[in-house]
Write a protein that holds these residues in place. Sequence first.
Motif, PDB file in Angstrom:
ATOM      1  N   UNK A   1      30.608 -64.332 -30.836  1.00 17.58           N
ATOM      2  CA  UNK A   1      30.028 -62.984 -30.882  1.00 17.58           C
ATOM      3  C   UNK A   1      28.565 -63.090 -31.302  1.00 17.58           C
ATOM      4  N   UNK A   2      27.689 -62.574 -30.475  1.00 16.08           N
ATOM      5  CA  UNK A   2      26.259 -62.613 -30.764  1.00 16.08           C
ATOM      6  C   UNK A   2      25.880 -61.445 -31.670  1.00 16.08           C
ATOM      7  N   UNK A   3      25.219 -61.750 -32.782  1.00 17.52           N
ATOM      8  CA  UNK A   3      24.765 -60.702 -33.707  1.00 17.52           C
ATOM      9  C   UNK A   3      23.420 -60.161 -33.224  1.00 17.52           C
ATOM     10  N   UNK A   4      23.320 -58.848 -33.109  1.00 17.41           N
ATOM     11  CA  UNK A   4      22.094 -58.223 -32.633  1.00 17.41           C
ATOM     12  C   UNK A   4      21.313 -57.647 -33.804  1.00 17.41           C
ATOM     13  N   UNK A   5      20.019 -57.850 -33.780  1.00 19.04           N
ATOM     14  CA  UNK A   5      19.152 -57.322 -34.818  1.00 19.04           C
ATOM     15  C   UNK A   5      18.043 -56.476 -34.226  1.00 19.04           C
ATOM     16  N   UNK A   6      17.261 -55.854 -35.099  1.00 22.17           N
ATOM     17  CA  UNK A   6      16.156 -55.009 -34.671  1.00 22.17           C
ATOM     18  C   UNK A   6      14.958 -55.878 -34.321  1.00 22.17           C
ATOM     19  N   UNK A   7      14.050 -55.309 -33.539  1.00 16.19           N
ATOM     20  CA  UNK A   7      12.774 -55.952 -33.272  1.00 16.19           C
ATOM     21  C   UNK A   7      12.087 -56.264 -34.598  1.00 16.19           C
ATOM     22  N   UNK A   8      11.441 -57.415 -34.686  1.00 20.72           N
ATOM     23  CA  UNK A   8      10.701 -57.804 -35.885  1.00 20.72           C
ATOM     24  C   UNK A   8       9.766 -56.654 -36.285  1.00 20.72           C
TER      25      UNK A   8
ATOM     26  N   UNK B   1      32.162 -46.005 -22.113  1.00 23.01           N
ATOM     27  CA  UNK B   1      31.378 -47.146 -21.654  1.00 23.01           C
ATOM     28  C   UNK B   1      29.912 -46.809 -21.807  1.00 23.01           C
ATOM     29  N   UNK B   2      29.142 -47.780 -22.283  1.00 25.22           N
ATOM     30  CA  UNK B   2      27.693 -47.626 -22.402  1.00 25.22           C
ATOM     31  C   UNK B   2      26.987 -48.385 -21.291  1.00 25.22           C
ATOM     32  N   UNK B   3      27.785 -49.038 -20.427  1.00 21.16           N
ATOM     33  CA  UNK B   3      27.245 -49.868 -19.354  1.00 21.16           C
ATOM     34  C   UNK B   3      26.307 -50.934 -19.906  1.00 21.16           C
ATOM     35  N   UNK B   4      26.638 -51.406 -21.118  1.00 21.77           N
ATOM     36  CA  UNK B   4      25.896 -52.490 -21.757  1.00 21.77           C
ATOM     37  C   UNK B   4      26.444 -53.827 -21.253  1.00 21.77           C
ATOM     38  N   UNK B   5      25.666 -54.904 -21.400  1.00 20.69           N
ATOM     39  CA  UNK B   5      26.212 -56.227 -21.100  1.00 20.69           C
ATOM     40  C   UNK B   5      27.426 -56.497 -21.999  1.00 20.69           C
ATOM     41  N   UNK B   6      28.408 -57.250 -21.516  1.00 23.10           N
ATOM     42  CA  UNK B   6      29.612 -57.498 -22.321  1.00 23.10           C
ATOM     43  C   UNK B   6      29.335 -58.062 -23.708  1.00 23.10           C
ATOM     44  N   UNK B   7      28.311 -58.929 -23.847  1.00 28.03           N
ATOM     45  CA  UNK B   7      28.042 -59.522 -25.161  1.00 28.03           C
ATOM     46  C   UNK B   7      27.575 -58.460 -26.162  1.00 28.03           C
ATOM     47  N   UNK B   8      26.798 -57.482 -25.693  1.00 25.05           N
ATOM     48  CA  UNK B   8      26.365 -56.400 -26.576  1.00 25.05           C
ATOM     49  C   UNK B   8      27.544 -55.500 -26.924  1.00 25.05           C
ATOM     50  N   UNK B   9      28.374 -55.172 -25.921  1.00 24.64           N
ATOM     51  CA  UNK B   9      29.541 -54.328 -26.165  1.00 24.64           C
ATOM     52  C   UNK B   9      30.493 -54.994 -27.142  1.00 24.64           C
ATOM     53  N   UNK B  10      30.628 -56.303 -27.028  1.00 23.19           N
ATOM     54  CA  UNK B  10      31.549 -56.994 -27.927  1.00 23.19           C
ATOM     55  C   UNK B  10      31.050 -56.923 -29.367  1.00 23.19           C
TER      56      UNK B  10
END
Length: 339
Positions: free
Chosen positions: A136-143, A49-58
């Motif tokens: 599923x939310x796609x995560x990207x890097x800071x601009x 577990x990374x204790x991340x929010x579920x959307x990030x973990x997913x």
Amino acid sequence: MVTTEKLYERVEAAYGIRLKTHEVVKQLPDSSFVAKLASASGDAYALKSLFEPPERQRFIVESERRLAERGVPLARPVPTMDGELYFLFEGAPYVLYEWLPGEGAPLGNPGDLLRIVELAARFHRASKEIEYPEGVEAFGHLDWREEYANRLQSMEQWRERYAKARGKKRLIADAIPYFAKAGSLALRKLNKSAYAEYAAGRSEPRTLAHGDLHNMNVLRSRGEMALIDFEDVRYDAPSKDLIRIHSMYQKRRAFEERTFREMLQRYYAVHPLSGDVRRLVEIDLLFPHVFERTLRKRKYKKMSEQDVAFWLEQERRRIAFVKKLFFGDGKSFGKEGSA
């Protein structure tokens, strides 16, 4: 702290297995939890577990599953009996992975570096056009434009704070104008590039970046290598992973132009990039990410003054080589930042 006995009971119920042994490998409150589990049937697992929010973990675990399906060697997430890739316990998401035996990959010579770079290139290539389930939310890097501006400001603030310092802090403060000029040039090149189109996904398929590509996140067993620890995975350009692994290779080692060239050649042989994306990689290689991160994370605190002087010289040499190789004129920034 995690209530481990109740957690293991939850694992047995979620996955329909009976545990024989369990051992906590890592436990940092509200940061990460890793345990090695063995079932009564003899199978071994890693519970994380990374204790991340579920959307990030997913996003993380769905990325891992799809990369594995595309042939990327990694620890596969194990679905629960309900077909889910994680379960919640005390409000935090947990994932069960296949246990991968092995040890961290060596990084003692150019061949070691090139083998890891080739693995990264295969991973990046496989990550193109992944289709995620709905929701599923796609995560990207800071601009990058914002990132570069923030990092340049961070360097200037560090210089102001330690303007009258002595010893190794004096060496670093005196070097900041050089690296700031490199960063400012990179930002100007970035603003004239196709970055906006690429970041928005309008020019060509984006790739995932591992986010923490160092040799201890590459397991080697019986001559094979596999990637682990995808907690920083995100959509980003390949340069982020190349910068990270090369910085690990170059620790306490003189900069080697030939090895740097070979790293890029090996990468492009496995994962060719368009001209626009290659230009973004070159710009990102020019920006002094390693230098700024060393200041921000205070990595220099564990270095002697002699170590700092050597490290600064190698970073200057690397930046100068990238500038000469990809950005035309052979003019340097000057040792202390003068053009």
